[in-house]
Design a protein around this motif. Structure first.
Motif, mmCIF file in Angstrom:
data_model
loop_
_atom_site.group_PDB
_atom_site.id
_atom_site.type_symbol
_atom_site.label_atom_id
_atom_site.label_comp_id
_atom_site.label_asym_id
_atom_site.label_seq_id
_atom_site.Cartn_x
_atom_site.Cartn_y
_atom_site.Cartn_z
ATOM 1 N N PHE A 25 0.830 -1.210 0.000
ATOM 2 C CA PHE A 25 0.000 0.000 0.000
ATOM 3 C C PHE A 25 0.866 1.262 0.000
ATOM 4 N N ILE A 26 1.855 1.289 0.902
ATOM 5 C CA ILE A 26 2.749 2.455 0.985
ATOM 6 C C ILE A 26 3.564 2.560 -0.299
ATOM 7 N N ALA A 27 4.051 1.436 -0.787
ATOM 8 C CA ALA A 27 4.872 1.436 -2.002
ATOM 9 C C ALA A 27 4.093 1.967 -3.200
ATOM 10 N N ALA A 46 5.725 5.336 8.547
ATOM 11 C CA ALA A 46 5.435 3.904 8.385
ATOM 12 C C ALA A 46 6.439 3.249 7.443
ATOM 13 N N LYS A 47 6.815 3.948 6.370
ATOM 14 C CA LYS A 47 7.804 3.397 5.441
ATOM 15 C C LYS A 47 9.132 3.177 6.149
ATOM 16 N N ALA A 48 9.537 4.130 6.993
ATOM 17 C CA ALA A 48 10.793 3.981 7.734
ATOM 18 C C ALA A 48 10.731 2.776 8.671
ATOM 19 N N GLU A 49 9.599 2.591 9.318
ATOM 20 C CA GLU A 49 9.429 1.434 10.206
ATOM 21 C C GLU A 49 9.480 0.127 9.413
ATOM 22 N N LEU A 50 8.827 0.114 8.251
ATOM 23 C CA LEU A 50 8.836 -1.085 7.413
ATOM 24 C C LEU A 50 10.244 -1.386 6.898
ATOM 25 N N THR A 103 14.306 11.287 6.573
ATOM 26 C CA THR A 103 14.337 10.776 7.942
ATOM 27 C C THR A 103 14.934 11.808 8.884
ATOM 28 N N SER A 104 16.020 12.437 8.449
ATOM 29 C CA SER A 104 16.653 13.467 9.261
ATOM 30 C C SER A 104 15.715 14.652 9.484
ATOM 31 N N ALA A 105 14.962 15.001 8.452
ATOM 32 C CA ALA A 105 14.036 16.133 8.564
ATOM 33 C C ALA A 105 12.994 15.892 9.643
ATOM 34 N N LEU A 106 12.542 14.652 9.778
ATOM 35 C CA LEU A 106 11.508 14.347 10.769
ATOM 36 C C LEU A 106 11.985 14.549 12.206
ATOM 37 N N SER A 107 13.301 14.552 12.410
ATOM 38 C CA SER A 107 13.821 14.762 13.763
ATOM 39 C C SER A 107 14.001 16.246 14.086
ATOM 40 N N ARG A 108 13.722 17.112 13.117
ATOM 41 C CA ARG A 108 13.850 18.558 13.307
ATOM 42 C C ARG A 108 12.501 19.155 13.696
#
Length: 196
Positions: free
Chosen positions: A65-67, A110-114, A167-172
């Protein structure tokens, strides 16, 4: 990275997979259970397991689904390039796309977790492989039209780098994310397409 345009899914399956995306975004893969998806979707207990009997079936369906949302987004970029947009315009649209994913981060999280789960579970890596291969092929096509050498390695490098940037952006702090993605993403892409 919207996964909302998933033609072929029933409305109930669409609801289940959108809810599974939110569950994983909020609680990681450990939080992904049939019961948690039912609760998030507002469905009677047992509804999700009626469609996806095992956890593996649920994880695989979520991965696909995400893909699908990822592929649709990247294919749109390639289509714009084929329609005659300049390389610089395609790059700006790509940066718009990445920035848009940050505004609705559930699918990105969710993609990062997968992706992490795929390092431990071969069946998840196998479910993710077709999407990765398709996205690589589309980026290779964009780079070929831009007359870049070694398109395969360049495409893989751009994809890996941009995954890291997102991914880095999400930590900002949220107010800094879009500027970070645009500035760093432009620098990465310019390293591969120096004519921009």
């Amino acid at each position: 990275m919207s996964a909302k345009d998933s033609s072929g899914l029933s409305p109930r399956m669409q609801l289940i997979l959108e809810s599974a995306t939110r569950v994983v975004a909020a609680g990681g893969m450990r939080g992904l259970t049939h019961r948690a998806v039912d609760a998030e979707a507002g469905l009677p207990q047992g509804s999700t397991s009626g469609y996806l009997r095992t956890r593996l079936a649920l994880v695989t369906a979520l991965t696909e689904f995400i893909a699908a949302g990822l592929i649709d987004s990247v294919e749109e970029l390639a289509g714009r390039q084929r329609a005659g947009e300049s390389d610089a315009a395609v790059v700006e649209r790509a940066l718009d796309l990445f920035a848009g994913w940050l505004r609705e981060p559930d699918a990105l999280l969710a993609k990062a977790e997968l992706a992490q789960e795929a390092t431990r579970r071969a069946e998840i890596a196998e479910a993710m492989a077709p999407a990765r291969e398709r996205i690589e092929a589309i980026v290779e096509q964009i780079l070929t039209v831009a007359e870049i050498d070694d398109v395969r390695t360049s495409a893989q490098a751009i994809i890996a780098a941009m995954e890291g940037v997102l991914t880095s952006a999400l930590s900002r702090p949220p107010a800094e994310r879009e500027t970070f993605v645009r500035d760093v993403g432009r620098r990465i892409i310019a390293a591969f397409i120096p004519t921009l």
